[in-house]
Design an enzyme around this catalytic site. Structure first.
Site, short mmCIF file in Angstrom:
data_model
loop_
_atom_site.label_atom_id
_atom_site.label_comp_id
_atom_site.label_asym_id
_atom_site.label_seq_id
_atom_site.Cartn_x
_atom_site.Cartn_y
_atom_site.Cartn_z
N LEU A 113 0.87 -1.18 0.00
CA LEU A 113 0.00 0.00 0.00
C LEU A 113 0.91 1.23 0.00
CD1 LEU A 113 -2.46 -1.36 2.71
CD2 LEU A 113 -2.75 -1.42 0.22
N ASN A 114 0.88 1.98 -1.11
CA ASN A 114 1.86 3.04 -1.34
C ASN A 114 1.16 4.36 -1.65
OD1 ASN A 114 4.56 4.04 -1.81
ND2 ASN A 114 4.15 3.96 -4.00
N GLN A 190 -5.23 3.75 -6.68
CA GLN A 190 -6.51 3.67 -5.98
C GLN A 190 -7.39 4.81 -6.46
OE1 GLN A 190 -4.36 4.79 -1.92
NE2 GLN A 190 -6.51 4.54 -1.56
N HIS A 223 -7.38 2.32 2.33
CA HIS A 223 -6.88 1.14 1.62
C HIS A 223 -7.94 0.07 1.36
CE1 HIS A 223 -6.42 0.00 5.79
NE2 HIS A 223 -5.28 0.63 5.95
N ILE A 252 3.52 -0.22 3.18
CA ILE A 252 4.92 -0.16 2.77
C ILE A 252 5.82 0.34 3.89
CG2 ILE A 252 4.92 2.17 1.72
CD1 ILE A 252 6.54 0.55 -0.67
N ASN A 330 -2.34 -5.40 9.81
CA ASN A 330 -2.60 -5.05 8.40
C ASN A 330 -1.66 -5.78 7.43
OD1 ASN A 330 -4.76 -3.66 7.24
ND2 ASN A 330 -3.42 -2.13 6.37
N LYS A 396 6.09 5.27 11.63
CA LYS A 396 5.10 6.36 11.48
C LYS A 396 5.69 7.70 11.91
CE LYS A 396 1.71 3.47 10.45
NZ LYS A 396 1.29 3.36 9.04
#
Length: 508
Positions: A113-114, A190, A223, A252, A330, A396
């Protein structure tokens, strides 16, 4: 007036109110439909079909948003999942690996997921392009991991990046540097949905452009959008046509999310002969994870419950480490054939996350999102696997970055593993203050990354810098008062120390 007549008039007034609400709802849907049609007319011909798919997807989501009332879970129905629905990783690993692991690997696709930007860490552009270790970015490490797999097992595991309109252009530019790597890389985007005004619930955008004053009018819808956008891109069918059967999906920025051969083998060769369509990796909660989504049993199915869905009266119970012991990492393993089937049946059900935002001009908007893991209840024979904490290593903040840059971890073929020199397998708790929030400020404040092998807890607040070869052990708290500055000298060893305003060093 008789009791019967009272009840009847009450029922009629309630019915009238709900009829009135229904009329308003229908009028609002009609207004939104008209606005979206106006926006669609501004799409250039080469973007028309794609834009139409996006706006149709948004309309479906908006329709559901208007239908739903209150928290989406009935707390009384939430139960702990049955014992066998969450398997310990050790049990899955104990089965070992078959001789034909290469042919099993050839059925796999890695999806990252980018869609996210590095703004929360003070960086421009995609977060995946931030340097995290020896000049390597998140994307570099991902490509190295998969290339190592392909070379070791002589396989062809491709990498698929789900970009957003925020990250697509910058990511594609950088992909050229991997053209000689032994990894096929695909991308798809997306969806791009319109933000809606919090008061009127109408789209803020007036046309399809997302530059100038329209920059903030659009958003990538979380996502959970992976199922529809992967399917719509045509890439899902292409990969099925190439004999691929499962995707391994992860963020990612989770450096612990590497391809695990034991989990893959469990999917492809299940002990009971019945394959799982969806596997969610969960791990044990610590005090730091109390807000993470948890797997529950709900109306006979595994269901992911997020904190936003919990009625206020039960939030403390939800956060309890004793009742809900695990949370969703996730890291997800999903059957491609099942995604295709459910997408074609329009049967993927994900709760709507309402995310309020304030735009730069002060306008309050909401964006409607979904989460990829929430679809677990739509798949057949879903399973949770309780994995070691090492498979959840998200970056994060710069506090996380300090951990992964330090000697706590060693890097091998793109994968980070906890150093054998650390006596305890737990990760230290690190809290860097606001002076360290941006990556460039953080890098400026460390001449070199301290030795943290024996660190348990580090808190730093205020204007603090670290010289070369500093060593931190036990609990170290460094607080520079407002207007003061603390420079930790080169070579300093701080063990169980509190360092305060005027550089006094106290034993902790």
């Amino acid at each position: 007036m008789s009791r019967f007549v009272q009840d009847l008039s009450k029922a009629m007034s309630q019915d009238g109110a709900s009829q009135f609400q229904e009329v308003i709802r229908q009028e609002l849907e009609l207004s939104v439909k008209k606005e979206l049609e106006k926006i669609l007319t501004t799409a250039p011909s080469h973007e028309f079909e794609h834009t139409k798919k996006d706006l149709d997807g948004f309309r479906k989501l908006f329709h559901r948003f208007l239908q739903e009332k209150g928290p989406s879970v009935d707390w009384g129905k939430i139960q702990r999942p049955p014992e066998d629905s969450i398997q310990p990783y050790e049990k899955i690993k104990a089965r070992g690996l078959p001789d034909n692991i290469s042919s099993v690997l050839n059925k796999l696709v890695v999806v990252k997921l980018n869609g996210g930007l590095g703004t929360s860490m003070g960086c421009k552009g995609p977060k995946s392009l931030i340097g995290v270790r020896n000049e390597n970015t998140f994307l570099d490490l991902t490509v190295q991991q998969i290339e190592h797999l392909n070379k070791t097992y002589n396989t062809d595991v491709p990498l698929v990046l789900m970009n957003s309109f925020n990250t697509d252009e910058d990511t594609k530019k950088i992909l050229q540097k991997y053209s000689h790597c032994r990894v096929k890389i695909y991308t798809f985007n997306q969806s791009r949905y319109p933000r809606i005004n919090k008061e009127s619930l109408l789209p803020v955008a007036k046309d399809v452009s997302y530059s100038g004053e329209n920059t903030e009018a659009w958003y990538p819808p979380g996502h959970g959008d992976i199922y529809a956008s992967f399917y719509n891109s045509g890439l899902l069918d292409t990969l099925i046509g190439e004999g691929k059967e499962y995707i391994f999906v992860s963020n990612i920025d989770n450096l612990g999310a590497t391809v695990d051969l034991y989990i893959l083998n469990h999917l492809m060769n299940p002990p009971n002969g019945k394959r799982c369509e969806f596997v969610m990796e969960v791990t044990n909660k610590t005090r730091a994870d109390v807000k993470g989504g948890t797997l529950t049993q709900y109306e006979g199915k595994l269901r992911l419950v997020e904190i936003a869905q919990v009625p206020k009266a039960h939030v403390d119970e939800f956060k309890s480490v004793s009742k809900f012991k695990i949370f969703n990492t996730n890291n997800l393993w999903i059957s491609l054939a099942a995604v295709k089937r459910l997408q074609e049946q329009n049967a993927i059900d994900m709760e709507i996350i309402v995310n309020p935002k304030t735009l730069d001009g002060g306008l309050n908007v909401i964006q409607l999102e979904t989460a990829v893991g929430a679809a677990v209840k739509s798949f057949e024979n879903s399973l949770g696997i309780n994995v070691p904490r090492s498979r959840f290593l998200p970056v994060k903040t710069t506090s996380d970055l300090l951990l992964v840059m330090s000697n706590l971890y060693s890097l091998n073929a793109g994968s980070l593993t906890m150093s054998e020199k650390r006596e305890f397998p737990t990760v230290p708790l690190v809290k860097l203050g606001s002076s360290f929030t941006k990556v460039q400020d953080y890098l400026r404040r460390f001449e070199s990354i301290p030795d943290m092998l024996e660190l348990d807890h580090l808190t730093v607040s205020g204007d603090v810098t670290f010289g070369k070869n500093v060593s931190l052990k036990g609990t170290v708290i460094i607080i520079a008062n407002h207007g003061d500055r603390i420079d930790i000298p080169p070579g300093a060893v701080l063990e169980n120390k509190i360092v305060s305003g005027n550089l006094r060093i106290l034993d902790h």
